[in-house]
Write an enzyme that holds these catalytic residues in place. Structure first.
Site, PDB file in Angstrom:
ATOM      1  N   ASP A  55       0.865  -1.177   0.000  1.00 38.79           N
ATOM      2  CA  ASP A  55       0.000   0.000   0.000  1.00 38.79           C
ATOM      3  C   ASP A  55       0.902   1.227   0.000  1.00 38.79           C
ATOM      4  OD1 ASP A  55      -2.088   1.742   0.156  1.00 38.79           O
ATOM      5  OD2 ASP A  55      -3.018   0.836   1.909  1.00 38.79           O
ATOM      6  N   GLU A  96      -2.196   0.088  -4.684  1.00 38.80           N
ATOM      7  CA  GLU A  96      -2.378  -1.050  -3.779  1.00 38.80           C
ATOM      8  C   GLU A  96      -2.431  -2.346  -4.585  1.00 38.80           C
ATOM      9  OE1 GLU A  96      -5.550  -2.396  -0.270  1.00 38.80           O
ATOM     10  OE2 GLU A  96      -5.954  -0.674  -1.555  1.00 38.80           O
TER      11      GLU A  96
END
Length: 466
Positions: free
Chosen positions: A11, A106
């Site tokens: 992330d 992500e």
């Protein structure tokens, strides 16, 4: 679930805002908010400095400005974000053929499928090197979670934020999850969280203690079973390299509520055409037409109609959307409209449709046209907004590369700096200054000629293992 932490979740930290800070030296270490700047705009990303004031993604921009009036408010530069995202995804694909992107910032990676990790030590080394490579290639930071399942890897990356690495070793999952709040688990939003709290369930451990039957009674069969399994750290979902597109949709939010029913209808027709262009661009068709209407009081209505077979005929989609609009009361005004198509397929059955008034199957009816004066005004306003949006790149014949700090009253203010310079000087020009023009973004990191992807991790990362 696996016996080794070989599922990696990456992330990127406050991605859009971090890109803006990396490209603008004067904003580093300062509050930055990226999103729509109009009266109906929402926050796309806030830097960690802005989050201190309570600003977060999906917040109305007006509320963000009240919380952090001195932050820098910038219009997104999606082309730049996509190019940097592809650099990161290239690094991930070098680790494994199984990379599942969830968004621009992500993704999940199956390290075992790439034979790049097989136990806790090798997985940790991969995560360490990946973070160093991302920093070297993009100048940005990402948080990495490693675990034996997708759910746990995502939870680990949240624990690692910002700019860290967390490994959840097999056998420790239940002990790690038990004290965490129920909202930690995927799919537990505000409504489900409140429902569980009213039943006296506040932690993941209490979900497990409640038992599967009680959860089914509280939440229904599907949600109850799934939540109980997650509370026990059970997640057998594989990393899927290609995520199937489930729907194609477009929507617009309007700065001023639309009250004119004719205008609402024209907007729906325009959105239907945009949706079909996107549908055709993806080589798809669909059989369920969806209309979304957000009214003046923020109530959101969704209406759908399922056809007898898939179509990509704009006339069919327009007529279906118009029929759906007939069932919606827009008397008080409309602030958002959207048209979507689901039930997707890679073929059409045009012979089934003769729904467009006065048109045979497969024929396209002319697009709904706005009055010429309104179109001209809209084009002028759009051009003015696009030319000098806050945060976008410009170049001046004398002062070089810079970015727009703001514009209005016929003036545009520019700060002249580059990703590798120090904070630059600020100058103001007329919006029609012939020496000032929009420019392409500069690379965040300048690699030497012939330089490839880094091969050595630079320095130990901040790590934590529960």
């Amino acid at each position: 679930m696996r016996s080794a932490p070989t599922i990696l979740h990456l992330d990127m930290d406050a991605f859009y805002a971090s890109v803006e800070q990396a490209s603008k030296p004067s904003l580093r270490g300062k509050a930055v908010v990226v999103g729509g700047l109009g009266p109906r705009g929402v926050v796309a990303t806030a830097s960690y400095e802005a989050r201190v004031f309570g600003v977060h993604s999906a917040m109305p921009m007006g509320q963000a400005r009240r919380l952090a009036p001195n932050a820098a408010y910038l219009v997104p530069r999606f082309a730049l974000y996509r190019s940097i995202s592809e650099q990161v995804m290239t690094l991930l694909r070098a680790l494994s053929p199984l990379v599942e992107p969830l968004s621009l910032d992500e993704a999940f990676v199956d390290l075992e499928a790439g034979d790049t990790a097989w136990d806790e030590r090798s997985a940790r080394l991969v995560g360490t090197k990946l973070r160093a490579d991302i920093r070297a290639v993009t100048g940005l930071t990402g948080s990495v979670g490693l675990a034996a399942s997708k759910m746990l890897a995502k939870i680990a990356s949240e624990q690692a934020k910002p700019d860290g690495l967390v490994v959840i070793e097999p056998g420790t999952e239940r002990a790690m999850l038990e004290p965490m709040p129920v909202r930690t688990l995927p799919g537990v939003g505000p409504a489900t969280g409140d429902h569980l709290r009213r039943a006296g369930i506040h932690t993941v451990g209490e979900i497990a203690e409640a038992g599967e039957d009680e959860l089914v009674r509280l939440l229904g069969k599907a949600h109850g079973h799934a939540l109980f399994a997650m509370a026990l750290a059970r997640d057998e979902r594989p990393v899927v390299a290609e995520r199937e597109t489930k729907s194609v949709s477009v929507e617009d939010t309007y700065d001023v509520d639309i009250h004119d029913r004719v205008r609402v209808g024209m907007e729906v027709q325009r959105l239907a055409d945009r949706c079909v262009r996107r549908l055709r661009g993806a080589g798809l068709s669909g059989r369920t037409i969806v209309l979304k209407v957000r009214r003046y009081d923020f109530s959101t209505l969704t209406r759908s109609e399922t056809l007898r077979g898939p179509t990509d005929d704009p006339a069919v989609v327009r007529e279906a959307a118009a029929r759906l609009l007939d069932s919606v009361d827009t008397t008080g005004g409309v602030r958002l409209l959207g048209v979507g198509v689901s039930g997707l397929a890679d073929y059409t059955q045009e012979d089934l449709f003769a729904q467009a008034a006065g048109a045979g199957a497969g024929e396209e009816t002319p697009e709904a046209e706005e009055p010429a004066e309104e179109k001209a005004v809209a084009r002028q306003e759009a051009a003015a907004e696009r030319r000098w949006p806050a945060g976008h790149d410009v170049r001046h014949a004398e002062f070089g590369h810079g970015w727009v700090q703001g514009s209005g009253l016929g003036r545009v203010t520019v700060r002249f700096e580059t990703p590798e310079s120090g904070p630059g000087r600020v100058k103001t020009f007329r919006v029609d200054d012939p020496e000032l023009e929009p420019a392409d973004p500069l690379p965040l990191v300048s690699l030497p000629p012939g330089a490839g992807r880094p091969t050595e991790a630079s320095g130990p990362p901040d790590t934590w293992t529960p």
